[in-house]
Design an enzyme around this catalytic site. Structure first.
Site, PDB file in Angstrom:
ATOM      1  N   TYR A  57     -91.512  14.156  -8.784  1.00  0.00           N
ATOM      2  CA  TYR A  57     -92.214  15.438  -8.638  1.00  0.00           C
ATOM      3  C   TYR A  57     -91.653  16.518  -9.553  1.00  0.00           C
ATOM      4  CZ  TYR A  57     -94.982  14.201  -4.529  1.00  0.00           C
ATOM      5  OH  TYR A  57     -95.902  13.659  -3.677  1.00  0.00           O
ATOM      6  N   LYS A  86     -86.525   0.869  -4.234  1.00  0.00           N
ATOM      7  CA  LYS A  86     -87.065  -0.236  -5.032  1.00  0.00           C
ATOM      8  C   LYS A  86     -85.930  -0.720  -5.928  1.00  0.00           C
ATOM      9  CE  LYS A  86     -90.531  -2.840  -6.330  1.00  0.00           C
ATOM     10  NZ  LYS A  86     -91.144  -3.850  -5.442  1.00  0.00           N
ATOM     11  N   ASP A 124     -92.179  -1.700  -0.826  1.00  0.00           N
ATOM     12  CA  ASP A 124     -93.408  -2.470  -0.573  1.00  0.00           C
ATOM     13  C   ASP A 124     -93.330  -3.183   0.765  1.00  0.00           C
ATOM     14  OD1 ASP A 124     -91.363  -3.936  -1.761  1.00  0.00           O
ATOM     15  OD2 ASP A 124     -92.672  -5.153  -3.024  1.00  0.00           O
ATOM     16  N   ASP A 134     -97.826   9.337   4.942  1.00  0.00           N
ATOM     17  CA  ASP A 134     -99.256   9.290   5.272  1.00  0.00           C
ATOM     18  C   ASP A 134     -99.568   8.033   6.083  1.00  0.00           C
ATOM     19  OD1 ASP A 134     -99.869  11.644   3.923  1.00  0.00           O
ATOM     20  OD2 ASP A 134    -101.686  10.804   3.022  1.00  0.00           O
TER      21      ASP A 134
HETATM   22  C1  IPM Z   1     -97.450  16.378   1.100  1.00  0.00           C
HETATM   23  C2  IPM Z   1     -98.564  16.605   0.123  1.00  0.00           C
HETATM   24  C3  IPM Z   1     -98.001  17.247  -1.136  1.00  0.00           C
HETATM   25  C4  IPM Z   1     -96.998  16.294  -1.711  1.00  0.00           C
HETATM   26  C5  IPM Z   1     -99.062  17.653  -2.170  1.00  0.00           C
HETATM   27  C6  IPM Z   1    -100.068  18.607  -1.574  1.00  0.00           C
HETATM   28  C7  IPM Z   1     -98.442  18.224  -3.402  1.00  0.00           C
HETATM   29  O1  IPM Z   1     -99.227  15.420  -0.136  1.00  0.00           O
HETATM   30  O2  IPM Z   1     -96.803  17.366   1.517  1.00  0.00           O
HETATM   31  O3  IPM Z   1     -97.205  15.223   1.450  1.00  0.00           O
HETATM   32  O4  IPM Z   1     -97.373  15.375  -2.454  1.00  0.00           O
HETATM   33  O5  IPM Z   1     -95.807  16.443  -1.440  1.00  0.00           O
HETATM   34 MG    MG Z   2     -98.539  13.760   1.004  1.00  0.00          MG
END
Ligand code: IPM
Ligand code: MG
Length: 360
Positions: free
Chosen positions: A146, A195, A227, A255
């Site tokens: 990031y 990984k 994975d 997620d």
């Molecule tokens: C999260 C989101 C963010 C990330 C995006 C909105 C930049 O997906 O907080 O998980 O990737 O960190």
């Molecule tokens: Mg996210």
């Protein structure tokens, strides 16, 4: 006690869910005699609309001067929103990344557990989740892909892009310490996800995690490749207590971990650093498709507010009181549409927030 909260309503359903959470915080303030001062901060698309960028330096300083940040959600529908025609550093998400990095919020805590009341909404087979699961993902939030140097260049007639994945030992060590500290107060197990069979940052990650784990002989450490972890989350989520991982892996796995709880609308998160300051936000996005309809689920934001009371303000009874109120409202059969099932009572976002506030 008096505490100042930077309130970022953001975009999409952000304003609705934040207003819901503020109702609940107001109820806490009344019951426990605290004074919470709310400072509005513009960030994301809402800020682009006014200032042409997702976070101004003035609002960044204002947020930094508060005791904590409560954030709804930011961003819009990338296929139609004009925000996504801008350079990437001017888009809504860049405001969020700037907040995380400038405020050094390196430790992102994302709990994921299955409420008994919501087992019907869980997409996994009953035999996998009959005993529930209760884990927290500790995601490194200010390093890795990031924030590495990146570039797209024209080379031999075609575009070539690169993103740098960088981690230093100190960055790994500080997040590892947070993860082991939390595991010690939970079920005493850390699963470090990497990984290491392919990339160097993961091999360094593993070495530093091993070193830190020596200071925590009471906490069991296991390493898992990312994975495999993605697969294990679906096959046997109950095996996890604390999942410790780097920024990008943590984004993806969190997620997945939220989906198996039945609804991403239930999950809170905290972004912390070494002092008590923190940023608290739901794990879900701004859901522009349902914005303004008063049907969003405010529970993730309300639970994030509970985390704020616990981690930034050391108000443990108050945090428990919010979490119990959420449990009670589910037991009483109230549901927003995302977690609705047969025989339950469907309520709006504002009504759900009111019902929870009433139970404080
Ligand atoms: C999260 C989101 C963010 C990330 C995006 C909105 C930049 O997906 O907080 O998980 O990737 O960190
Ligand atoms: Mg996210």
């Amino acid at each position: 006690m008096e505490r100042k909260i930077a309130v970022i309503r953001g975009d999409g359903i952000g304003p609705e869910i934040v207003d819901g959470a503020l109702k609940v915080i107001d109820a806490i303030s009344e019951k426990y005699g605290h004074k919470f001062i709310y400072e509005d901060v513009l960030m994301g698309g809402a800020s682009i609309n006014v200032y042409g960028k997702p976070l101004t330096d003035e609002f960044l300083s204002k947020a930094a001067s508060c005791d904590a940040i409560l954030l709804g959600a930011i961003g819009g529908d990338a296929s139609v929103s004009p925000w996504y025609k801008l350079e990437s550093f001017l888009r809504p998400e860049a405001g969020l990344l700037k907040l995380r990095k400038s405020l050094n919020l390196f430790a992102n805590l994302r709990p994921s557990y299955l409420y008994d009341e919501l087992k019907d909404a869980c997409p996994l087979k009953e035999e996998i989740v009959e005993d529930g699961f209760d884990m927290v993902i500790m995601r490194e939030l200010t390093g890795g892909l990031y924030f590495g140097e990146r570039e797209t260049v024209l080379k031999n007639g075609e575009y070539v892009a690169h993103d740098n994945l960088v981690y230093s030992e100190s960055e790994i060590r500080r997040i590892a310490i947070r993860a082991f500290d939390i595991a010690r107060k939970r079920n005493k197990k850390v699963t470090s996800v990497d990984k290491a069979n392919v990339i160097d940052t993961s091999r360094l990650w593993r070495k530093v995690i091993e070193e830190v784990s020596k200071e925590y002989p009471d906490v069991k450490l296991e390493h898992m490749l990312v994975d495999n972890c993605a697969m294990q989350l679906i096959k046997n989520p109950k095996q996890f207590d604390v999942i410790l991982t780097e920024n990008m892996f943590g984004d993806i796995l969190s997620d997945e971990a939220s989906m198996i709880t039945g609804s991403i609308g239930m999950l809170s998160s905290a972004s912390l650093r070494d002092d008590s300051f923190g940023m608290y936000e739901p794990s879900h996005g701004s859901a522009p498709d349902i914005a303004g309809k008063d049907i969003a689920n405010p529970i993730a934001t309300i639970l994030s507010a509970a985390m704020m009371l616990r981690y930034s303000f050391d108000m443990i009874a108050e945090a428990n009181s919010i979490e119990n109120a959420v449990k009670k409202v589910l037991e009483d059969g109230y549901r927003t549409v995302d977690i609705m099932s047969e025989g339950k009572k469907e309520v709006s976002c504002s009504k759900m927030s009111e019902l929870i506030a009433d139970r404080i």
